[in-house]
Design a protein around this motif. Sequence first.
Motif, PDB file in Angstrom:
ATOM      1  N   HIS A 382      -6.859  -4.154  -7.445  1.00 25.37           N
ATOM      2  CA  HIS A 382      -6.844  -3.199  -6.339  1.00 25.37           C
ATOM      3  C   HIS A 382      -5.555  -3.345  -5.518  1.00 25.37           C
ATOM      4  N   ARG A 383      -5.233  -4.619  -5.207  1.00 17.16           N
ATOM      5  CA  ARG A 383      -4.045  -4.863  -4.374  1.00 17.16           C
ATOM      6  C   ARG A 383      -2.767  -4.489  -5.097  1.00 17.16           C
ATOM      7  N   GLU A 384      -2.706  -4.862  -6.399  1.00 16.35           N
ATOM      8  CA  GLU A 384      -1.451  -4.725  -7.133  1.00 16.35           C
ATOM      9  C   GLU A 384      -1.373  -3.360  -7.810  1.00 16.35           C
ATOM     10  N   GLY A 385      -1.276  -2.289  -7.053  1.00 15.15           N
ATOM     11  CA  GLY A 385      -1.019  -0.993  -7.680  1.00 15.15           C
ATOM     12  C   GLY A 385      -2.087   0.040  -7.459  1.00 15.15           C
ATOM     13  N   GLN A 386      -3.348  -0.290  -7.729  1.00 13.72           N
ATOM     14  CA  GLN A 386      -4.399   0.734  -7.676  1.00 13.72           C
ATOM     15  C   GLN A 386      -4.526   1.342  -6.280  1.00 13.72           C
ATOM     16  N   SER A 387      -4.515   0.498  -5.235  1.00 11.93           N
ATOM     17  CA  SER A 387      -4.780   0.998  -3.883  1.00 11.93           C
ATOM     18  C   SER A 387      -3.697   1.990  -3.468  1.00 11.93           C
ATOM     19  N   LYS A 388      -2.456   1.698  -3.819  1.00 10.36           N
ATOM     20  CA  LYS A 388      -1.348   2.575  -3.462  1.00 10.36           C
ATOM     21  C   LYS A 388      -1.524   3.945  -4.130  1.00 10.36           C
TER      22      LYS A 388
END
Length: 399
Positions: A382-388
């Motif tokens: 989630h933090r590394e890419g998905q959330s953005k």
Amino acid sequence: MSISPPQLDLLCRVCNLPTAPYREEFVAAYIKAWAAAPPRADHLGLHSDRWGNLYLDYRRGPRPKRTLIFEAHMDHPGFIVKRQNRDGTIKAEFLGGVPPSHFTDASVGIWQPAGVGPDGIPIGRWIATRVINAKPAKNKNPIIVDLAGVKEKISPGAIGMWALPDAQVIGELFAARVCDDLAGVAACLCVLDELIAHKTACALRVLLTRAEEVGFAGAIAAARDGAISKKISMIGLETSKTLPHAPQGNGPIIRVGDRTSVFSSSLTRFITMRAGGLADQDSKFKFQRQLMDGGTCDTTVFGAFGCDAAATCVALGNYHNMLHDQSVRDAGIPTAGPLIASETIHLEDFASLVRILVQTAAEFRDYRPDLSDLIRRFSRMHREGQSKKLREKATKIGH
Ligand SMILES: [Zn+2]
């Protein structure tokens, strides 16, 4: 890698023992002698609970926070002699799940005991007889059986089993009077031998229960007595009826559930990852992960009583000695009547099951009874890419 000669020897010895529900004394006597033989005596503790379930304890290194238990049952469907009539005929009860229709023209051996040898192997012989009549008792269980007359004097309480030969290897299969669940018992003993031989730093308890075939009697008694708690993780070892999606020879099975319940998600995953690790190292290593809903096993009992419980098994041919089909005869598997045959397991499945369980015991200190490692992984994704990416094109309603 196939089964080692000492493992095959142990498997044969255990699966040749006479046993029946509530009549596991020959198995218990063998376990006692086995555990006392060097070098095991220095590494294993053995005790029983008040119900006659057995506990074998291995520990090297510090006491772990959680207790890991491997569990198997010591009984198998079989006959108990009630009385012998004047004409030599025998009245017996049959305990365990085999319908009366399978008894037609079947031959039976009554174990005539003459003690137990120093290695725990029973001394005695099988006296041959055959089924004359079999019908269920009023409450359906047990099955009341009339057996043909024999010359020898048979005492009430004698154990009878189908008149099948001692264990043998036929091609890649192991065929015996009993695989369910003495092969599970043998697998537990093989795991303990491996841990002792390799001086593995871990802790493992093996629980061997009684009278599973008549409704999990030993497991229920152990569970009610508090033999399990929230700090225990229990892995059942069974043989389970071969299913179209779970054939013999495709590797041992990580059993995600049985006919009655599904098992611990986190423990099932932990075992699966150990098996996956072995498959990564050895391209020939096979395992399966399946729902085995051909029957219900002790693991459902332990899970119901609140234990973190998972299960493994090997696919069983001729479940409860019921001849599967004509191909069994063609393959040379022994029979004891038109519808009765030796149970079979695949030797490679057995050897691989032992390997998975050794690995599970050795690495168990890393186990957490939750899916926190998955939550960490998902959170990182989630933090590394998905959330953005989610935020960029999010349709906002009601803001
Ligand atoms: Zn079983």
